[in-house]
Motif scaffolding. Structure first.
Motif, PDB file in Angstrom:
ATOM      1  N   CYS A 186       0.770  -0.913  -0.019  1.00  0.00           N
ATOM      2  CA  CYS A 186      -0.045  -0.036  -0.492  1.00  0.00           C
ATOM      3  C   CYS A 186       0.932   0.959  -0.754  1.00  0.00           C
ATOM      4  CB  CYS A 186      -1.167   0.101   0.952  1.00  0.00           C
ATOM      5  SG  CYS A 186      -2.155  -0.988   1.062  1.00  0.00           S
ATOM      6  N   PHE A 187       1.552   1.698   0.510  1.00  0.00           N
ATOM      7  CA  PHE A 187       2.645   2.250   0.843  1.00  0.00           C
ATOM      8  C   PHE A 187       3.588   2.265  -0.682  1.00  0.00           C
ATOM      9  CE2 PHE A 187       7.216   4.430   1.272  1.00  0.00           C
ATOM     10  CZ  PHE A 187       6.691   5.131   2.523  1.00  0.00           C
ATOM     11  N   THR A 230       2.167   2.209  -3.283  1.00  0.00           N
ATOM     12  CA  THR A 230       1.068   2.376  -4.443  1.00  0.00           C
ATOM     13  C   THR A 230       0.399   3.863  -4.243  1.00  0.00           C
ATOM     14  OG1 THR A 230       0.714  -0.431  -4.325  1.00  0.00           O
ATOM     15  CG2 THR A 230      -1.191   0.760  -5.284  1.00  0.00           C
ATOM     16  N   PHE A 231      -0.241   4.327  -2.732  1.00  0.00           N
ATOM     17  CA  PHE A 231      -0.636   5.520  -2.653  1.00  0.00           C
ATOM     18  C   PHE A 231      -0.289   6.212  -1.821  1.00  0.00           C
ATOM     19  CE2 PHE A 231      -4.035   1.360  -1.940  1.00  0.00           C
ATOM     20  CZ  PHE A 231      -4.350   2.164  -2.670  1.00  0.00           C
ATOM     21  N   ILE A 232       1.554   5.990  -1.576  1.00  0.00           N
ATOM     22  CA  ILE A 232       1.963   6.711  -0.760  1.00  0.00           C
ATOM     23  C   ILE A 232       3.225   7.953  -2.106  1.00  0.00           C
ATOM     24  CG2 ILE A 232       3.404   7.806   1.161  1.00  0.00           C
ATOM     25  CD1 ILE A 232       0.450   7.052   1.569  1.00  0.00           C
ATOM     26  N   ILE A 233       4.062   6.527  -1.942  1.00  0.00           N
ATOM     27  CA  ILE A 233       5.339   6.569  -2.459  1.00  0.00           C
ATOM     28  C   ILE A 233       4.868   5.870  -3.764  1.00  0.00           C
ATOM     29  CG2 ILE A 233       7.298   7.005  -3.062  1.00  0.00           C
ATOM     30  CD1 ILE A 233       7.995   7.715  -0.188  1.00  0.00           C
ATOM     31  N   PRO A 234       4.222   6.511  -4.897  1.00  0.00           N
ATOM     32  CA  PRO A 234       3.559   4.798  -5.665  1.00  0.00           C
ATOM     33  C   PRO A 234       4.806   4.347  -6.903  1.00  0.00           C
ATOM     34  CG  PRO A 234       3.123   7.185  -6.535  1.00  0.00           C
ATOM     35  CD  PRO A 234       3.897   7.729  -5.365  1.00  0.00           C
ATOM     36  N   CYS A 257      -2.008   8.198 -11.688  1.00  0.00           N
ATOM     37  CA  CYS A 257      -0.980   7.904 -10.934  1.00  0.00           C
ATOM     38  C   CYS A 257       0.374   8.970 -11.568  1.00  0.00           C
ATOM     39  CB  CYS A 257      -0.708   6.803 -10.502  1.00  0.00           C
ATOM     40  SG  CYS A 257       1.014   7.212  -9.537  1.00  0.00           S
TER      41      CYS A 257
END
Length: 264
Positions: free
Chosen positions: A206-207, A209-213, A240
């Motif tokens: 998730c990190f 993918t959504f925070i630092i993709p 993105c």
């Protein structure tokens, strides 16, 4: 249109200077290429060795890992070739070098990027393209029209995400005294992108993918090509890329507006 032609001529001029530098110092160019290839090869051999011992990474076999690694390396090579001077924001701010750019009738950002190109990375990128094609052949992935359009989308969006993330964190140097450690940490975290995110705990997936993709720099495109991910990747990549690009642009513009030369 006239402004666009001006920037095209300016960009071509910067590239010509960089090409002359490559030919002027051939030994340095060869050493740079070899060092980059050796660095990537050592990381790749580590992945391959673990995969051979463990029999793969989850549902990813050896050729799929080769595909993932090569796609990540291609994007990194493009960034090093044309956007590497993003990493120079730190000393440009600290030494007041942006003053020179700001009195010229051209975009400060374009001048910053144009100051340094690494065409050595373009040359070494041919090895990664060869590895990608080699992997696709063994995986039975044909180079049809749809695949070629997807690879073009991947190159554009992957480059935008990769360089956009670096722009975001390097632009923090407008406010941080020793802000270069943070983007270096982010670059280190990028090593996760060379591995299938599905083998890590969901929190890490998730990190990235959504925070630092960084997942969109290699993992999700490779998963799409190998049939491990659905068509949502086709739409998620440009979303993105656009999001990261907008965030990077806002932070850069905010920083440059508040820039007050050395001692900023």
């Amino acid at each position: 249109m006239r402004r666009l032609r001006y920037y095209i001529r300016l960009w071509n001029g910067y590239q010509r200077i960089s090409l002359l530098m490559v030919t002027q110092y051939p030994a340095d160019t060869v050493i740079w290429i070899l060092s980059m290839l050796l660095r990537e090869a050592s990381a790749f051999l580590g992945v391959v060795t673990i995969a051979n011992v463990a029999g793969g990474f989850g549902r990813w076999n050896l050729y799929e890992l080769c595909l993932l690694f090569s796609m990540c390396a291609i994007i990194e090579a493009i960034g090093q070739s044309f956007f590497d001077n993003i990493w120079g924001i730190n000393y440009h701010v600290k030494d007041g070098l942006l003053d020179v750019y700001m009195i010229r009738p051209a975009s400060v950002f374009i001048q910053l990027l144009g100051e340094r190109f690494h065409y050595q990375a373009v040359i070494s990128m041919t090895a990664y393209i060869g590895l990608m094609i080699y992997s696709m052949v063994h995986l039975g992935i044909g180079l049809g029209i749809g695949t070629l359009f997807f690879l073009l989308e991947f190159l554009i969006c992957g480059t935008a995400v990769n360089s956009g993330i670096y722009l975001i964190f390097n632009s923090l140097n407008f406010w941080l005294i020793q802000g270069n450690d943070l983007p270096v940490l982010v670059q280190t975290c990028r090593e996760f992108a060379k591995y299938p995110l599905s083998v890590f705990p969901s929190m890490i997936g998730c990190f990235f993918t959504f925070i630092i993709p960084f997942g969109f720099v290699g993992y999700y495109p490779a998963a799409y090509l190998t049939g491990k991910s659905g068509n949502w990747v086709l739409f998620a990549m440009p979303v993105c890329a656009l999001t990261i690009g907008l965030i990077g642009s806002v932070i850069w513009r905010t920083g440059i507006r508040g820039y007050e030369s050395t001692g900023n």
